[in-house]
Motif scaffolding. Sequence first.
Motif, PDB file in Angstrom:
ATOM      1  N   GLU A  24      -4.696  30.176 -10.151  1.00 50.00           N
ATOM      2  CA  GLU A  24      -3.976  30.098  -8.889  1.00 50.00           C
ATOM      3  C   GLU A  24      -2.623  29.440  -9.128  1.00 50.00           C
ATOM      4  O   GLU A  24      -2.541  28.246  -9.386  1.00 50.00           O
ATOM      5  CB  GLU A  24      -4.795  29.283  -7.877  1.00 50.00           C
ATOM      6  CG  GLU A  24      -4.222  29.324  -6.489  1.00 50.00           C
ATOM      7  CD  GLU A  24      -5.132  28.611  -5.488  1.00 50.00           C
ATOM      8  OE1 GLU A  24      -4.583  28.093  -4.507  1.00 50.00           O
ATOM      9  OE2 GLU A  24      -6.354  28.586  -5.708  1.00 50.00           O
ATOM     10  N   GLY A  26       0.972  27.635  -8.603  1.00 52.56           N
ATOM     11  CA  GLY A  26       1.348  26.571  -7.690  1.00 52.56           C
ATOM     12  C   GLY A  26       2.603  25.880  -8.180  1.00 52.56           C
ATOM     13  O   GLY A  26       3.405  26.460  -8.910  1.00 52.56           O
ATOM     14  N   THR A  29       3.247  21.414 -12.653  1.00 53.54           N
ATOM     15  CA  THR A  29       2.353  20.269 -12.795  1.00 53.54           C
ATOM     16  C   THR A  29       2.280  19.836 -14.253  1.00 53.54           C
ATOM     17  O   THR A  29       2.222  20.672 -15.145  1.00 53.54           O
ATOM     18  CB  THR A  29       0.937  20.654 -12.315  1.00 53.54           C
ATOM     19  OG1 THR A  29       1.021  21.123 -10.971  1.00 53.54           O
ATOM     20  CG2 THR A  29      -0.025  19.501 -12.396  1.00 53.54           C
ATOM     21  N   SER A  49      -2.044  25.343  -9.336  1.00 60.38           N
ATOM     22  CA  SER A  49      -2.554  24.580  -8.201  1.00 60.38           C
ATOM     23  C   SER A  49      -3.912  24.013  -8.607  1.00 60.38           C
ATOM     24  O   SER A  49      -4.850  24.762  -8.854  1.00 60.38           O
ATOM     25  CB  SER A  49      -2.694  25.493  -6.982  1.00 60.38           C
ATOM     26  OG  SER A  49      -3.223  24.775  -5.898  1.00 60.38           O
ATOM     27  N   LEU A  50      -4.015  22.677  -8.710  1.00 59.31           N
ATOM     28  CA  LEU A  50      -5.260  22.025  -9.113  1.00 59.31           C
ATOM     29  C   LEU A  50      -5.729  21.057  -8.043  1.00 59.31           C
ATOM     30  O   LEU A  50      -4.925  20.486  -7.322  1.00 59.31           O
ATOM     31  CB  LEU A  50      -5.050  21.237 -10.420  1.00 59.31           C
ATOM     32  CG  LEU A  50      -4.712  22.043 -11.657  1.00 59.31           C
ATOM     33  CD1 LEU A  50      -4.370  21.110 -12.815  1.00 59.31           C
ATOM     34  CD2 LEU A  50      -5.863  22.955 -12.031  1.00 59.31           C
ATOM     35  N   LYS A  51      -7.041  20.878  -7.987  1.00 55.24           N
ATOM     36  CA  LYS A  51      -7.626  19.868  -7.098  1.00 55.24           C
ATOM     37  C   LYS A  51      -8.716  19.137  -7.880  1.00 55.24           C
ATOM     38  O   LYS A  51      -9.150  19.595  -8.938  1.00 55.24           O
ATOM     39  CB  LYS A  51      -8.156  20.503  -5.823  1.00 55.24           C
ATOM     40  CG  LYS A  51      -9.243  21.520  -6.019  1.00 55.24           C
ATOM     41  CD  LYS A  51      -9.601  22.181  -4.701  1.00 55.24           C
ATOM     42  CE  LYS A  51     -10.633  23.266  -4.845  1.00 55.24           C
ATOM     43  NZ  LYS A  51     -10.322  24.335  -5.752  1.00 55.24           N
ATOM     44  N   THR A  52      -9.143  18.010  -7.374  1.00 51.65           N
ATOM     45  CA  THR A  52     -10.169  17.207  -8.030  1.00 51.65           C
ATOM     46  C   THR A  52     -11.402  18.054  -8.303  1.00 51.65           C
ATOM     47  O   THR A  52     -11.866  18.781  -7.431  1.00 51.65           O
ATOM     48  CB  THR A  52     -10.546  16.004  -7.144  1.00 51.65           C
ATOM     49  OG1 THR A  52      -9.372  15.236  -6.900  1.00 51.65           O
ATOM     50  CG2 THR A  52     -11.596  15.135  -7.822  1.00 51.65           C
ATOM     51  N   ASP A  54     -11.563  20.517 -10.563  1.00 49.56           N
ATOM     52  CA  ASP A  54     -11.224  21.761 -11.245  1.00 49.56           C
ATOM     53  C   ASP A  54     -11.351  21.586 -12.764  1.00 49.56           C
ATOM     54  O   ASP A  54     -11.142  20.497 -13.299  1.00 49.56           O
ATOM     55  CB  ASP A  54      -9.789  22.196 -10.921  1.00 49.56           C
ATOM     56  CG  ASP A  54      -9.659  22.783  -9.530  1.00 49.56           C
ATOM     57  OD1 ASP A  54     -10.698  22.993  -8.871  1.00 49.56           O
ATOM     58  OD2 ASP A  54      -8.519  23.009  -9.094  1.00 49.56           O
TER      59      ASP A  54
END
Length: 86
Positions: A24, A26, A29, A49-52, A54
């Motif tokens: 994804e 984003g 980063t 796009s990263l979230k906790t 992943d």
Amino acid sequence: MAGGTHHIRTPATKGHSQRVVIDEPGEPTTIVGRLCTPKDTMARHVPVSLKTGDVVEFLMAGAYAWNISHHDFPMHPKASFHYVGG
């Protein structure tokens, strides 16, 4: 990130960003490890796009990435290995 340059030292040694799989896109980063050193940087300016929680998959870690790493710095658990079929 649970790992870092104590598991895959190649990016810090060579001064480059480790290639990653991007599912994804984003914002740019920087992906870092959990060691207490600014050299624990795995990849810079990755458009992801990263979230906790992943999982980040690094490609082409290299044959000696683990062998040249400082595994016991500072007493973090050793990495587990998972092989993806090909």
